[in-house]
Scaffold this active site. Structure first.
Site, PDB file in Angstrom:
ATOM      1  CB  CYS A 409      -0.973  -0.027   1.174  1.00  0.00           C
ATOM      2  SG  CYS A 409      -2.341   1.143   1.004  1.00  0.00           S
ATOM      3  CG  HIS A 533      -3.635  -3.689   2.892  1.00  0.00           C
ATOM      4  ND1 HIS A 533      -2.718  -3.258   3.829  1.00  0.00           N
ATOM      5  CD2 HIS A 533      -4.180  -2.573   2.350  1.00  0.00           C
ATOM      6  CE1 HIS A 533      -2.716  -1.933   3.863  1.00  0.00           C
ATOM      7  NE2 HIS A 533      -3.596  -1.492   2.977  1.00  0.00           N
ATOM      8  CD  GLU A 535      -1.330  -6.661   4.912  1.00  0.00           C
ATOM      9  OE1 GLU A 535      -1.559  -5.497   5.292  1.00  0.00           O
ATOM     10  OE2 GLU A 535      -0.751  -6.929   3.836  1.00  0.00           O
TER      11      GLU A 535
END
Length: 586
Positions: A409, A533, A535
């Site tokens: 990001c 993102h 994750e």
């Protein structure tokens, strides 16, 4: 026969409450309970209740409430929903996070429409009824890919029993247990058993007081889960049993363990599944469960790891690890997949800036020593100008030293700024978020963003990224990938060609081809940035590809992995990371 079938079809609700202190581990225990039940073939969903008045977690500082977790539908929610998704491998929605703000907003809206027909609107029954209705409605929403309605709903009530903010929710569930009948409702109370260093004695009084308060509010715990530093002594367990009005087998011990993946195994070893079968009248087979077997293998392997790799996490919220909870989990998943221990070197990005050398030289040199000794560099997302120049310094070092790098990001946007400044020669290149007057706005505000309102106005949730036809297709030859976003600014598409002419590739874009989603750099072992993102969708046995690529490169295994056909292991050969480049073979 009909009555028996109706009993099986009734939704089972498991409420997890906490006492003594907050942050005691209710989220991990709730996730572990769901994991045990799902391993038996049940469809499990989860709801997190947060007693704050905010509508969602989107405007919190990470220091205030930890990480803001983002869901497929763009919901900005509590980080515990990340635990639910990772443990249960499910996809939740924004309505799985219930806040006081959402409840009161819905009741006030009804009152303004005249839905209450002139009645006095009160906490009881209107707020408590709204809570129960929300829970019952959301519990039926499928969270699995097969679309089947859940059979069990695990509900975690945030905060601590006795908090004034939690009172309406406690009262709602006091009523709820009678509405859904006893055989369909179970309360797990998580409490702390401290062990002072001065005596080494495990103290039960905090748990006794917490349970007494809960019972006084109308809820009687069916299981008491004791969090402690060492296994609970038999005498202590019997004492809790006697003073808290439960059987000894209803007192469960969760001591500090080497890995959170051991928590479901601890719960099962102490008979939690058998208790649920009796208490909730669950009709499931008591046989070896493949899902928990995988968890045990993963936990055992985690304890046996010998080799180690280190990642420098360069951020601005490094004083609280929960600020980067999903980032750390994604790194751990990837490290475990390659059989390495993970060392995360937390670096406050402001300590890398030249100004820090004058103001706090010790911190400055310590920060640079951590960065230079790491095997890889990760710059995660964030907001605000503080520390951005330090992140750019770290990115510059990783690019020049050919150190494996991943930018997420804001980390990707700053990688664009760094390249523009130091390779393209645009010295003032910047994001308009930090310098609205820059002559080289390489990162700009998205046109649809409304700066007049902060909550829920970013580009949020699952979005599709299309891959270009490079020498190696990304993400295992996939044409596209769906990942979760949370940003207000984007790379300026008008300047794209200037970068690509110098080997800075934009290899992933959105459906319209206007938003730059993935960057990679020629002539570098691993230099990757992603606007999304990744994750948030990483799982213990399915690590996120960008993070996995970083760990492979940091441990020196990337080339070997690619040469062997991008297979992680015979047991997990569905993970294919061809996408880790064209940059690896440039």
């Amino acid at each position: 026969m009909t009555l028996w079938r109706n009993t099986l079809l009734m939704m089972k609700y498991i409420l997890v409450t906490g006492g003594v202190i907050s942050g005691i581990g209710k989220g991990i225990i709730a996730s572990s309970v769901g994991t045990i039940l799902k391993s038996c073939g049940l469809h499990v969903t989860a709801i997190k209740i947060d007693p704050y008045i905010n509508i969602d977690a989107g405007t919190f500082s990470p220091y205030e409430h930890g990480e803001v977790f983002v869901l497929d539908d763009g919901g900005e929610v509590d980080l515990d929903l990340g635990n639910y998704e990772r443990f249960l491998d499910i996809r939740l929605t924004r309505d799985n996070n219930l806040t006081t703000g959402k409840i009161y907003q819905s009741v006030i809206n009804k009152e303004r429409r005249g839905d209450y027909l002139g009645k006095t609107v009160q906490v009881v029954p209107h707020i408590t009824d709204a809570i129960q209705e929300r829970v019952m409605r959301q519990a039926k929403v499928s969270v699995d890919d097969d679309g089947i309605e859940p059979e069990v709903c695990v509900i975690e009530l945030g905060g601590t029993v006795g908090d004034i903010e939690s009172m309406p929710f406690i009262e709602a569930f006091r009523q709820f247990q009678f509405k859904v009948k006893r055989e369909n409702f179970c309360n797990i109370h998580v409490s702390l058993v401290p062990q002072p260093n001065s005596t080494g004695e495990q103290k039960t009084k905090p748990t006794q007081n917490s349970v007494r308060e809960l019972r006084g509010l109308g809820l009687s715990p069916d299981l008491i889960v004791c969090r402690c530093s060492t296994p609970l002594e038999t005498a202590v367990k019997e004492k809790i049993s006697m003073f808290c009005h439960v059987e000894p087998e209803q007192v469960i011990c969760i001591q500090d363990v080497s890995s959170i993946y051991r928590v479901p195994l601890l719960l099962e070893d102490q008979g939690m599944l058998e208790f649920f079968c009796r208490r909730l009248d669950l009709s499931i087979e008591m046989r070896p469960r493949k899902m928990l077997t995988k968890w045990k293998e993963m936990s055992d392997r985690s304890d046996r790891l010998l080799e180690q790799t280190s990642i420098a996490l360069v951020g601005k919220y490094t004083k609280l690890s929960d600020s980067y909870a999903s980032v750390i989990k994604a790194l751990e998943h990837s490290a475990l997949a390659i059989n390495y221990k993970l060392e995360v070197k937390y670096i406050d990005s402001a300590d890398l800036e030249p100004a820090a050398l004058q103001e706090e030289p010790v911190k400055y040199h310590e920060a640079w020593q951590k960065l230079c000794s790491a095997d890889g560099v990760l710059v995660p997302g964030g907001f605000g100008v503080r520390g951005t120049e330090g992140k750019i310094q770290a990115i510059n070092w990783a690019r020049r030293q050919k150190k494996p790098f991943l930018g997420v990001c804001l980390g990707m946007q700053l990688a664009v700024c760094e390249f523009a400044r130091n390779v393209l020669g645009w010295e003032d290149a910047n994001s308009t978020e930090f310098d609205p007057e820059t002559k080289h706005p390489v990162v700009i505000e998205m046109p649809e963003h409304n700066p007049g309102q902060m909550g829920g106005t970013m580009r949020l949730g699952k979005r599709r990224t299309l891959f270009k036809n490079t020498s190696r297709k990304l993400y295992g030859d996939a044409e596209y990938v769906d990942e979760r976003h949370r940003h207000r600014f984007e790379v300026n598409p008008e300047l794209k060609q200037h970068f690509e002419d110098r080997g800075f590739r934009f290899v992933g874009q959105d459906l319209e081809g206007e938003r730059m989603e993935i960057i990679e750099l020629d002539d570098h072992p691993y230099f990757v940035g992603v606007q999304y993102h990744p994750e948030f969708t990483s799982r213990p046995i399915k690590p996120s590809p960008p993070y996995f690529g970083l760990l492979l490169a940091a441990s020196g295994k990337l080339q070997n992995y690619l040469q062997k056909g991008c297979r992680l292991s015979p047991r997990n050969n569905n993970i294919n990371l061809n996408w880790v480049l064209n940059i690896s073979s440039s």
